[in-house]
Write an enzyme that holds these catalytic residues in place. Structure first.
Site, PDB file in Angstrom:
ATOM      1  N   ASP A  45      31.402 -54.213   3.952  1.00  0.00           N
ATOM      2  CA  ASP A  45      32.474 -55.133   3.556  1.00  0.00           C
ATOM      3  C   ASP A  45      33.642 -55.084   4.547  1.00  0.00           C
ATOM      4  O   ASP A  45      34.629 -55.811   4.389  1.00  0.00           O
ATOM      5  CB  ASP A  45      32.911 -54.920   2.099  1.00  0.00           C
ATOM      6  CG  ASP A  45      33.395 -53.518   1.809  1.00  0.00           C
ATOM      7  OD1 ASP A  45      33.438 -52.697   2.748  1.00  0.00           O
ATOM      8  OD2 ASP A  45      33.732 -53.243   0.641  1.00  0.00           O
ATOM      9  N   ASP A  84      26.591 -53.715   1.462  1.00  0.00           N
ATOM     10  CA  ASP A  84      27.672 -53.188   0.621  1.00  0.00           C
ATOM     11  C   ASP A  84      27.842 -54.021  -0.649  1.00  0.00           C
ATOM     12  O   ASP A  84      27.805 -55.257  -0.589  1.00  0.00           O
ATOM     13  CB  ASP A  84      28.999 -53.282   1.390  1.00  0.00           C
ATOM     14  CG  ASP A  84      29.505 -51.941   1.863  1.00  0.00           C
ATOM     15  OD1 ASP A  84      29.039 -50.906   1.354  1.00  0.00           O
ATOM     16  OD2 ASP A  84      30.374 -51.943   2.758  1.00  0.00           O
ATOM     17  N   LYS A 112      24.867 -50.164  -0.894  1.00  0.00           N
ATOM     18  CA  LYS A 112      25.824 -49.063  -0.812  1.00  0.00           C
ATOM     19  C   LYS A 112      26.980 -49.335  -1.758  1.00  0.00           C
ATOM     20  O   LYS A 112      27.433 -50.470  -1.876  1.00  0.00           O
ATOM     21  CB  LYS A 112      26.340 -48.907   0.621  1.00  0.00           C
ATOM     22  CG  LYS A 112      27.425 -47.825   0.770  1.00  0.00           C
ATOM     23  CD  LYS A 112      27.687 -47.464   2.203  1.00  0.00           C
ATOM     24  CE  LYS A 112      28.646 -48.365   2.922  1.00  0.00           C
ATOM     25  NZ  LYS A 112      30.004 -48.449   2.350  1.00  0.00           N
ATOM     26  N   GLU A 114      30.844 -47.478  -3.357  1.00  0.00           N
ATOM     27  CA  GLU A 114      31.890 -46.473  -3.134  1.00  0.00           C
ATOM     28  C   GLU A 114      32.149 -45.670  -4.406  1.00  0.00           C
ATOM     29  O   GLU A 114      32.222 -46.249  -5.496  1.00  0.00           O
ATOM     30  CB  GLU A 114      33.189 -47.155  -2.689  1.00  0.00           C
ATOM     31  CG  GLU A 114      33.082 -47.828  -1.331  1.00  0.00           C
ATOM     32  CD  GLU A 114      34.424 -48.371  -0.826  1.00  0.00           C
ATOM     33  OE1 GLU A 114      35.479 -48.106  -1.441  1.00  0.00           O
ATOM     34  OE2 GLU A 114      34.401 -49.059   0.213  1.00  0.00           O
ATOM     35  N   GLU A 181      33.567 -40.824   4.778  1.00  0.00           N
ATOM     36  CA  GLU A 181      34.569 -41.506   5.605  1.00  0.00           C
ATOM     37  C   GLU A 181      35.866 -40.713   5.651  1.00  0.00           C
ATOM     38  O   GLU A 181      36.429 -40.359   4.607  1.00  0.00           O
ATOM     39  CB  GLU A 181      34.833 -42.926   5.066  1.00  0.00           C
ATOM     40  CG  GLU A 181      35.903 -43.643   5.868  1.00  0.00           C
ATOM     41  CD  GLU A 181      35.909 -45.153   5.728  1.00  0.00           C
ATOM     42  OE1 GLU A 181      34.985 -45.706   5.093  1.00  0.00           O
ATOM     43  OE2 GLU A 181      36.836 -45.777   6.272  1.00  0.00           O
TER      44      GLU A 181
HETATM   45  O1  KIV Z   1      32.182 -51.623   5.354  1.00  0.00           O
HETATM   46  C1  KIV Z   1      31.945 -50.795   6.238  1.00  0.00           C
HETATM   47  O2  KIV Z   1      31.872 -51.107   7.432  1.00  0.00           O
HETATM   48  C2  KIV Z   1      31.738 -49.410   5.825  1.00  0.00           C
HETATM   49  C3  KIV Z   1      31.691 -48.392   6.915  1.00  0.00           C
HETATM   50  C4  KIV Z   1      33.058 -48.092   7.367  1.00  0.00           C
HETATM   51  C5  KIV Z   1      30.985 -47.163   6.482  1.00  0.00           C
HETATM   52  O3  KIV Z   1      31.653 -49.125   4.676  1.00  0.00           O
END
Ligand code: KIV
Length: 255
Positions: A45, A84, A112, A114, A181
């Site tokens: 994202d 994401d 993915k 968070e 991160e």
């Molecule tokens: O959205 C993204 O690019 C990420 C990376 C920073 C791991 O989540």
């Protein structure tokens, strides 16, 4: 190979060889990175910032990630494509399951999300549906407003304990890997050593995780307006683009 097969192949690299990962948002970039041999392409994202021009990732919608996932999937043949979940698209187990299925339909092999402990039930449900899940701990960009900026994590024993608790919950729930991160090097190393699944670091120092991930524009130098302190540009695409366009304009003037 199925998404689960690809995720398992990467899982098996832990402790053997480093896992490479870069973000990709479009067909040509995905194709170039895939042909270069990158293990994981993340339709992150970060799209919101480095492609769509928003100040942070909290403006990205599911439709936007779906649109860009489809483009990446058309370009990549070998890499594991991870998409994401944007903010507010995985608030409940049912919402997470439904939206994970949409991302897979668009071409993602894995998704993915968070957060740690609070996401474990969602991870388990998505994995039970046959979709591999990657976790994301440490600095969580979707919470940047609440946190008041991009802050380093793992600076105290208490913070390390909380990170470890979250990481173990994600591992137990079935994540095949976890992005860390902006976790300080010593804490990243401890997490990497204590987990059976790979850690993929960004802003965690070199060699403290099982793999590294970077936003593609930080590697190519294509987005000069915000470069995180840990970024290591390997090219100057912004400078090259300006130079090429100036040459094009000059040629037009002189025709
Ligand atoms: O959205 C993204 O690019 C990420 C990376 C920073 C791991 O989540």
């Amino acid at each position: 190979m199925t998404g689960t097969g690809k995720a398992e192949r990467l899982w098996a690299k832990k402790g053997i060889s480093p896992i490479s990962s870069l973000t990709a948002y479009d067909y040509p970039t995905a194709r170039l990175l895939d042909e270069a041999g990158v293990d994981i392409l993340l339709v992150g994202d970060s799209l919101g910032m480095v492609v769509l021009g928003y100040p942070d990732t909290t403006h990205v919608t599911l439709d936007q990630i779906i649109h860009h996932t489809a483009a990446v999937a058309r370009g990549a043949k070998n890499a594991l494509i991870v998409s994401d979940f944007p903010i507010n698209t995985y608030r409940t187990v049912e919402e997470a399951r439904a939206n994970a299925a949409k991302l897979v339909e668009a071409g993602a092999h894995a998704v993915k999300l968070e957060g740690g402990l609070r996401q474990a039930d969602k991870v388990k449900a998505i994995v039970d549906d046959g979709i591999p899940v990657m976790g994301h701990l440490g600095m969580l960009p979707q919470r940047v407003k609440e946190e008041g900026g991009y802050k380093k994590k793992g600076k105290s024993d208490l913070e390390i304990e909380a990170l470890l608790e979250g990481a173990l919950a994600l591992q137990e729930a079935g994540c095949f890997g976890i992005v860390l991160e902006s976790v300080i090097p010593n804490a990243s190393r401890q997490l990497t050593d204590q987990l059976d699944i790979p850690t993929i670091g960004i802003g965690c120092g070199e060699g403290n995780c099982d793999g590294e991930i970077a936003v593609i524009t930080d590697v190519t130098g294509a987005y000069p307006w915000f470069v995180p302190p840990f970024a290591a540009p390997r090219a100057d695409l912004a400078g090259q683009t300006t130079k090429a366009v100036k040459a094009y304009l000059a040629a037009m003037k002189n025709r």
